[in-house]
Motif scaffolding. Structure first.
Motif, mmCIF file in Angstrom:
data_model
loop_
_atom_site.group_PDB
_atom_site.id
_atom_site.type_symbol
_atom_site.label_atom_id
_atom_site.label_comp_id
_atom_site.label_asym_id
_atom_site.label_seq_id
_atom_site.Cartn_x
_atom_site.Cartn_y
_atom_site.Cartn_z
ATOM 1 N N SER A 7 0.790 -1.222 0.000
ATOM 2 C CA SER A 7 0.000 0.000 0.000
ATOM 3 C C SER A 7 0.825 1.275 0.000
ATOM 4 O O SER A 7 0.288 2.350 -0.154
ATOM 5 C CB SER A 7 -0.932 -0.002 1.215
ATOM 6 O OG SER A 7 -0.156 0.026 2.391
ATOM 7 N N ALA A 30 -3.766 8.925 -8.608
ATOM 8 C CA ALA A 30 -4.627 7.911 -7.989
ATOM 9 C C ALA A 30 -3.977 7.330 -6.735
ATOM 10 O O ALA A 30 -4.654 7.134 -5.715
ATOM 11 C CB ALA A 30 -4.938 6.805 -8.994
ATOM 12 N N HIS A 31 -2.678 7.067 -6.787
ATOM 13 C CA HIS A 31 -2.000 6.533 -5.602
ATOM 14 C C HIS A 31 -1.944 7.565 -4.487
ATOM 15 O O HIS A 31 -2.113 7.220 -3.315
ATOM 16 C CB HIS A 31 -0.606 6.031 -5.957
ATOM 17 C CG HIS A 31 -0.646 4.687 -6.591
ATOM 18 N ND1 HIS A 31 -0.779 3.530 -5.865
ATOM 19 C CD2 HIS A 31 -0.622 4.314 -7.882
ATOM 20 C CE1 HIS A 31 -0.821 2.499 -6.682
ATOM 21 N NE2 HIS A 31 -0.736 2.961 -7.916
ATOM 22 N N ARG A 33 -4.143 9.894 -3.929
ATOM 23 C CA ARG A 33 -5.498 9.929 -3.344
ATOM 24 C C ARG A 33 -5.710 8.728 -2.432
ATOM 25 O O ARG A 33 -6.277 8.853 -1.348
ATOM 26 C CB ARG A 33 -6.556 9.935 -4.443
ATOM 27 C CG ARG A 33 -6.812 11.277 -5.012
ATOM 28 C CD ARG A 33 -8.011 11.279 -5.976
ATOM 29 N NE ARG A 33 -7.830 12.322 -6.925
ATOM 30 C CZ ARG A 33 -7.278 12.190 -8.128
ATOM 31 N NH1 ARG A 33 -6.904 11.014 -8.561
ATOM 32 N NH2 ARG A 33 -7.118 13.222 -8.913
ATOM 33 N N TYR A 34 -5.268 7.560 -2.871
ATOM 34 C CA TYR A 34 -5.411 6.340 -2.073
ATOM 35 C C TYR A 34 -4.657 6.471 -0.743
ATOM 36 O O TYR A 34 -5.127 6.015 0.298
ATOM 37 C CB TYR A 34 -4.895 5.146 -2.862
ATOM 38 C CG TYR A 34 -4.972 3.840 -2.120
ATOM 39 C CD1 TYR A 34 -6.195 3.241 -1.857
ATOM 40 C CD2 TYR A 34 -3.815 3.201 -1.689
ATOM 41 C CE1 TYR A 34 -6.267 2.043 -1.172
ATOM 42 C CE2 TYR A 34 -3.877 2.001 -1.017
ATOM 43 C CZ TYR A 34 -5.100 1.432 -0.757
ATOM 44 O OH TYR A 34 -5.165 0.251 -0.078
ATOM 45 N N TRP A 35 -3.498 7.113 -0.766
ATOM 46 C CA TRP A 35 -2.713 7.326 0.452
ATOM 47 C C TRP A 35 -3.169 8.561 1.213
ATOM 48 O O TRP A 35 -2.540 8.947 2.195
ATOM 49 C CB TRP A 35 -1.231 7.443 0.109
ATOM 50 C CG TRP A 35 -0.644 6.205 -0.484
ATOM 51 C CD1 TRP A 35 -1.075 4.918 -0.323
ATOM 52 C CD2 TRP A 35 0.483 6.131 -1.358
ATOM 53 N NE1 TRP A 35 -0.288 4.052 -1.031
ATOM 54 C CE2 TRP A 35 0.686 4.769 -1.675
ATOM 55 C CE3 TRP A 35 1.344 7.071 -1.898
ATOM 56 C CZ2 TRP A 35 1.711 4.338 -2.499
ATOM 57 C CZ3 TRP A 35 2.361 6.638 -2.725
ATOM 58 C CH2 TRP A 35 2.546 5.285 -3.017
ATOM 59 N N ARG A 36 -4.269 9.217 0.763
ATOM 60 C CA ARG A 36 -4.846 10.413 1.369
ATOM 61 C C ARG A 36 -3.858 11.586 1.369
ATOM 62 O O ARG A 36 -3.749 12.332 2.328
ATOM 63 C CB ARG A 36 -5.337 10.124 2.782
ATOM 64 C CG ARG A 36 -6.427 9.095 2.832
ATOM 65 C CD ARG A 36 -6.883 8.861 4.209
ATOM 66 N NE ARG A 36 -5.736 9.132 5.066
ATOM 67 C CZ ARG A 36 -5.609 8.821 6.318
ATOM 68 N NH1 ARG A 36 -6.530 8.223 6.904
ATOM 69 N NH2 ARG A 36 -4.559 9.102 7.017
#
Length: 188
Positions: A7, A30-31, A33-36
């Motif tokens: 992750s 996108a990554h 955003r996924y990691w906030r």
């Protein structure tokens, strides 16, 4: 190769062409955003764009490159490795992409590899730079949904916590639990 390792690390090997740069930008965004880490999308994407365009413009015939993205909890690091052994040069801000990367990052560097070179940059992430995982307080309609039920329910009571020997089964008695709202109505 398109392998999400875990992750907080991502690696992809692509052919460096101008039309691939927007695709890699979307992947990096996108990554993040996924990691906030939404607050870092702009600078990180501009830096990766610059490194990929350097591969397009300054490498020889082999345009393959590897884009890596790391998030270690404090620093966000992006790197682009290619198969050209010529090291990049830091030119003035008006002429060079590395000067722009140096201006927007907390650190950057380049080093030779057995197959070519790797150029990287990093940004320090403060705790306030991250998006919160959840709202700080629930919305009003969620609080209203947790009212006590109006109908009685049966629950076991009197279950001893200690003092049972091996193989002994506790005796259980069921009692009626009356919601507080019904008790107030009965007293009135």
């Amino acid at each position: 190769m398109n392998v999400p390792v875990n992750s907080s690390y991502y690696i992809v090997e692509v052919e460096a062409r101008r039309e691939r740069v927007p695709q890699i930008r979307r992947i990096v965004a996108a990554h993040l955003r996924y990691w906030r880490l939404q607050n870092h999308i702009g600078p990180m994407c501009r830096g990766v764009d610059e490194l990929m365009l350097n591969v397009v413009e300054h490498t020889g015939d082999d345009k393959r490159c590897v884009v890596e993205l790391w998030w270690n909890g404090k620093n966000l690091i992006a790197a682009v490795a290619d198969y050209d052994r010529r090291m990049p040069r830091l030119l003035g801000p008006a002429r060079g992409g590395l000067a722009r990367i140096a201006a927007m990052s907390d650190g950057w560097g380049a080093y030779g590899t057995p197959d070519g070179k790797l150029v990287w940059f990093s940004r320090r992430v403060k705790a306030l730079d991250r998006e919160p995982l959840a709202w700080s307080r629930p919305a009003p309609f969620l609080q209203e949904a947790k009212r006590a039920p109006d109908s009685p329910s049966l629950v076991p009571v009197g279950m001893p916590l200690i003092g049972l020997g091996d193989g002994e089964e506790p005796e259980r008695e069921l009692v009626e639990v009356v919601p507080a709202a019904r008790l107030v109505r009965q007293r009135a």
